[in-house]
Design an enzyme around this catalytic site. Structure first.
Site, PDB file in Angstrom:
ATOM      1  N   HIS A 132     120.687 -11.577  69.984  1.00  0.00           N
ATOM      2  CA  HIS A 132     119.649 -10.377  69.571  1.00  0.00           C
ATOM      3  C   HIS A 132     120.452  -9.444  68.842  1.00  0.00           C
ATOM      4  CE1 HIS A 132     117.227 -11.927  73.129  1.00  0.00           C
ATOM      5  NE2 HIS A 132     118.616 -11.993  73.548  1.00  0.00           N
ATOM      6  N   SER A 139     126.623  -1.186  40.810  1.00  0.00           N
ATOM      7  CA  SER A 139     125.459  -0.666  40.378  1.00  0.00           C
ATOM      8  C   SER A 139     125.669   0.045  39.154  1.00  0.00           C
ATOM      9  CB  SER A 139     125.130   0.235  41.527  1.00  0.00           C
ATOM     10  OG  SER A 139     124.153   0.966  41.297  1.00  0.00           O
ATOM     11  N   LYS A 144     129.324   1.471  44.469  1.00  0.00           N
ATOM     12  CA  LYS A 144     128.755   0.110  44.916  1.00  0.00           C
ATOM     13  C   LYS A 144     129.535  -0.932  44.637  1.00  0.00           C
ATOM     14  CE  LYS A 144     125.404  -0.319  47.094  1.00  0.00           C
ATOM     15  NZ  LYS A 144     123.997   0.026  46.848  1.00  0.00           N
ATOM     16  N   GLU A 154     123.274 -12.743  48.675  1.00  0.00           N
ATOM     17  CA  GLU A 154     122.065 -12.270  48.798  1.00  0.00           C
ATOM     18  C   GLU A 154     121.096 -13.211  47.932  1.00  0.00           C
ATOM     19  OE1 GLU A 154     121.440  -7.589  48.338  1.00  0.00           O
ATOM     20  OE2 GLU A 154     123.521  -8.112  47.458  1.00  0.00           O
TER      21      GLU A 154
END
Ligand code: ARG
Length: 463
Positions: A161, A282, A288, A295
């Site tokens: 979980h 970024s 970043k 992804e």
């Protein structure tokens, strides 16, 4: 007699030319030219069989072989001119062959239809793709093993979980993905058996009136057997669906791993770092470093899963035998092969470029009372029924939580408030190392077991 366009092989019975828009709509050469070399391979085997059965002459065969060899060179050199007017890869090659060698070229299509021809080409293409993919899967498995090998004693929280559950080693976690990849290898091997059957000889749908030898063609092309029913041979795309299903599962496995890598790389976890060459920055936020590759793998899984649904849907309404619908099988298949092979290639390299941060993993494992089950098991071994042990430990966890410390930080007399069975030896089971070492059976996370699993895996890979 007015025949319509010279270019169109089947145009004799038509009274007007096909509309330009329709020509573009129905043509597949822009994408099926990818099958060209397999098409030539199939044609060579077919021609050899025709000659051996006396259906074409030995001279025809020689001419066909010479012409196809030249066409192959033209295609490889990028000199072949593909014509939309000629609809697809099959007619483009046949037309060029006839230009090069004359009547022999016109005889190649004897006893054959594009329906069994295209089914053969796709099977040859997928067989070769499967062999590439299995090789790439094994490379990824090797990366996972190399990573696991260094981390059988690196302890991280195992989650259920997404809550800290029990400690596991990072190696154990990596080996879970090795298992998934191993099933993928098996699945492709199994699908390959049904890919590797020869449709050629089914002709358009009913077979052919020429005295052909299908088994000979099968042997020449390395097929394990011939499709047993001509109607099924030209209309079956089960093998393509099975292939895509196997591919969708690989992508799904990699998507799950990607999700973990993304989480682990977030500063909230800080468990790993991914090498810069797999990340991007970024355009606005200078600080970043984004895990773009995982992804995108997660994102591209959607498109492969989509291809699987597309192929299932393509087939569900088709009456026997061949229908033009089947032309739509190619783009999903090609994109599945491209997406999967690129993903696997990148992934094997990316896993080699991962930096593991054992201290951060350890800190996280110490935070969530990951050894609570071990304390319960300890009490059970001292004679308490498991349910009572569970309750006693739950109270101890609540107590530690209120104090803001770990179970191992509680003094012995404090622990004894929850069960008089607790003695000095309890601290050994409350450590992360003790918890791991205790799970010492096949499939467990004890370093000894994981080392054995790695050894078994290495043997499997080298077999
Ligand atoms: N381009 C077609 C395909 O991909 C080849 C078979 C066409 N057959 C036909 N009878 N029109 O399926």
């Amino acid at each position: 007699m007015a025949t319509m366009q010279d270019n169109q092989t089947w145009s004799g019975r038509f009274n007007e030319p096909v509309a330009e828009l329709v020509k573009r709509y129905t043509a597949s050469v822009d994408f099926d030219n990818r099958l060209a070399l397999f098409d030539i391979q199939g044609s060579l085997a077919h021609a050899q069989m025709l000659a051996s059965c006396g259906i074409i002459s030995a001279q025809d065969l020689k001419d066909i072989q010479r012409g196809l060899a030249q066409i192959e060179n033209e295609i490889i050199a990028g000199d072949f001119v593909w014509q939309l007017d000629l609809e697809d890869v099959h007619l483009n090659i046949e037309k060029r062959l006839t230009t090069l060698v004359g009547d022999a070229g016109k005889r190649l299509h004897t006893g054959r239809s594009r329906n069994d021809q295209v089914a053969t080409d796709i099977r040859l293409y997928l067989r070769s793709s499967i062999d590439d993919i299995v090789g790439l899967l094994k490379a990824l498995q090797t990366s996972l093993l190399d990573l696991a090998h260094h981390h059988t004693h690196t302890i991280m929280p195992g989650f259920t979980h997404l809550q800290v559950a029990q400690p596991v080693s990072f190696a154990h976690h990596m080996m879970a993905y090795f298992e998934m990849c191993q099933r993928d290898v098996e699945r492709f091997g199994d699908a390959r058996k049904r890919v590797n059957r020869l449709p050629l000889g089914a002709a358009a749908l009913a077979g052919t009136s020429y005295p052909i030898k299908r088994e000979m063609v099968a042997e020449l092309l390395g097929f394990e057997s011939v499709c047993q029913n001509s109607l099924d041979a030209v209309s079956d795309r089960d093998f393509a669906i099975e292939f895509t299903a196997a591919a969708a599962l690989v992508m799904t496995h990699l998507s799950r791993l990607s999700e973990e890598l993304i989480l682990w790389m977030s500063p909230r976890f800080g468990f790993i770092d991914i090498a810069d060459r797999f990340c991007t920055g970024s355009s606005i936020m200078p600080q970043k470093k984004n895990p773009d590759v995982p992804e995108l793998v997660r994102g591209k899984t959607g498109r492969v899963n989509g291809h699987l649904v597309a192929l299932l849907t393509l087939m569900k309404g088709q009456p026997l035998a061949y229908n033009k619908d089947n032309q739509e099988d190619k783009e999903p298949l090609f994109d599945t092969v491209d997406t999967l092979t690129q993903t696997l290639r990148i992934y094997a390299d990316m896993m080699r470029g991962i930096t593991v941060k054992p201290e951060a993993m350890r800190r996280a494992a110490l935070q969530g009372y990951a050894t609570a089950t071990d304390l319960a098991d300890y009490l059970v071994k001292k004679g308490l029924p498991f349910r009572d042990a569970h309750e006693a430990v739950a109270l101890a966890v609540r107590h530690a939580e209120q104090k803001g410390c770990d179970l191992a930080d509680l003094k012995l007399d404090e622990l004894q408030l929850f069960s008089s069975l607790i003695a000095d030896d309890v601290y050994a089971v409350l450590t992360l190392e003790g918890s791991l070492a205790a799970r010492n059976h096949t499939g467990g996370t004890a370093p000894q077991q994981v080392e054995a699993a790695i050894a078994r895996a290495r043997k499997l890979l080298s077999a």
